[in-house]
Write an enzyme that holds these catalytic residues in place. Structure first.
Site, mmCIF file in Angstrom:
data_model
loop_
_atom_site.group_PDB
_atom_site.id
_atom_site.type_symbol
_atom_site.label_atom_id
_atom_site.label_comp_id
_atom_site.label_asym_id
_atom_site.label_seq_id
_atom_site.Cartn_x
_atom_site.Cartn_y
_atom_site.Cartn_z
ATOM 1 N N ARG A 255 -3.076 -1.306 7.294
ATOM 2 C CA ARG A 255 -1.925 -2.179 7.102
ATOM 3 C C ARG A 255 -2.359 -3.624 7.301
ATOM 4 O O ARG A 255 -3.145 -3.946 8.197
ATOM 5 C CB ARG A 255 -0.788 -1.837 8.076
ATOM 6 N N GLU A 284 2.552 -8.382 2.027
ATOM 7 C CA GLU A 284 2.673 -7.677 0.748
ATOM 8 C C GLU A 284 4.121 -7.674 0.270
ATOM 9 O O GLU A 284 5.045 -7.570 1.084
ATOM 10 C CB GLU A 284 2.183 -6.233 0.915
ATOM 11 N N HIS A 302 -3.691 -2.646 -2.728
ATOM 12 C CA HIS A 302 -3.139 -1.499 -2.007
ATOM 13 C C HIS A 302 -3.238 -0.253 -2.895
ATOM 14 O O HIS A 302 -2.243 0.413 -3.187
ATOM 15 C CB HIS A 302 -1.691 -1.760 -1.589
#
Length: 336
Positions: A255, A284, A302
């Site tokens: 993350r 994000e 991602h």
């Protein structure tokens, strides 16, 4: 023909009345995750064209009786969202992580939660190693140079800053399923593995460091594979980066907010660390554009879970979890 269409519509409406309502909470197109035959067993509600609170305001009769939610990792399920769905009994997330879900509130309300389990572990580990090789050997940077007609023989490309992976000391932050998969892959390169985790693992012989700073001090590379929570947010700060050192590399496939991104940018630009491979970012879907001009950084959108095999697998898994719950059977990949 019009009467026939009306009859078909009425038949579908009557059929849906007897099916559990499943709300899709994700981006446009996310509803494709729930495929036949599973999609035919539920009354699917999709609010992607409207923010959820507006959908709830205009479709209160539906939201009041939603039994399950299927959500994407980029769409938070907060206490406010849960309050919009008073009949909710199950939340299925298609994400490996659960930092977007208020698990405490789900427990309080008695809402069951199912996740992706280990569905993406191998793919994410593959990407982590790929990013690391790319950063160390400057594959993407070399590709850009050649495409711009900059010849390696002219020494315009910095060959002296290329490193080999073999024999490097790699510290893994979070030795869960993904972390173990990364470790196993890197052992094949002759890397020396150590780790930091919430507790020491009795089933591995890798050296354990209780402090991330200590882990960084004793390694050339940090690979981040841990969960994001209040304790791990911004755990990779300037102190950790300076401990890693000028030749050190950080790879993040977990993350984005595990890293204090502003401090990472500063350390990269001032060459206080050697490089970074990033599949995730602090804000994000936005990515800080300052990364784009840095040749010691490799970026990925991602994408660690984006293989065709994993997509097919998660489609099956979310459907099986929904089917199991509404058949009064155990969840396939329970979190709560």
């Amino acid at each position: 023909m019009e009467d026939q269409n009306q009859c078909t519509t009425r038949d579908e409406q009557l059929k849906n009345l007897n099916l559990p309502k499943v709300l899709i909470h994700g981006p446009p197109g996310f509803s494709s995750v729930l495929q036949p035959p599973f999609s035919q067993k539920f009354h699917i509600l999709n609010h992607s064209s409207l923010p959820l609170h507006k959908f709830a305001a205009t479709h209160a009769h539906h939201c009041s009786s939603v039994a399950a939610v299927l959500c994407d990792g980029g769409y938070p399920v907060t206490a406010d969202v849960l309050r919009l769905l008073p009949s909710l009994r199950l939340l299925v997330t298609a994400s490996a992580g659960t930092d977007h879900v208020d698990l405490e509130e789900c427990r309080r309300l008695g809402v069951r939660v199912a996740g992706a389990g280990n569905m993406f572990s191998e793919d994410v580990a593959d990407l982590a190693v790929g990013l690391l090789i790319d950063v160390m050997m400057k594959i993407s940077a070399a590709n850009r140079c050649l495409r711009e007609r900059i010849l390696v023989v002219s020494r315009d490309f910095p060959l002296a800053s290329i490193f080999k992976l073999t024999g490097k000391k790699v510290g893994i932050v979070g030795l869960g399923k993904i972390g173990l998969e990364v470790a196993h892959r890197l052992e094949a390169f002759g890397c020396m593995i150590s780790y930091n985790s919430r507790s020491k693992k009795t089933f591995v012989s890798y050296p354990f460091y209780s402090s991330v700073v200590e882990l960084a001090t004793n390694n050339n590379v940090l690979v981040l594979c841990c969960a994001l929570n209040d304790q791990t947010r911004h755990m990779i700060n300037r102190e950790v980066m300076l401990a890693l050192g000028k030749g050190g590399i950080i790879v993040n496939v977990a993350r984005g907010a595990l890293i204090y991104e502003k401090e990472l940018l500063r350390c990269l630009m001032e060459r206080e660390i050697g490089g970074a491979g990033l599949d995730v970012f602090e804000n994000e879907p936005l990515v800080c554009e300052e990364f784009f001009s840095l040749d010691n950084v490799v970026l990925s959108p991602h994408a660690g879970f984006s293989t065709l095999e994993s997509h097919d697998g998660i489609c099956q898994l979310v459907g099986r979890n929904l089917e199991a719950f509404f058949s009064n059977k155990p969840l396939i990949t329970p979190i709560i």
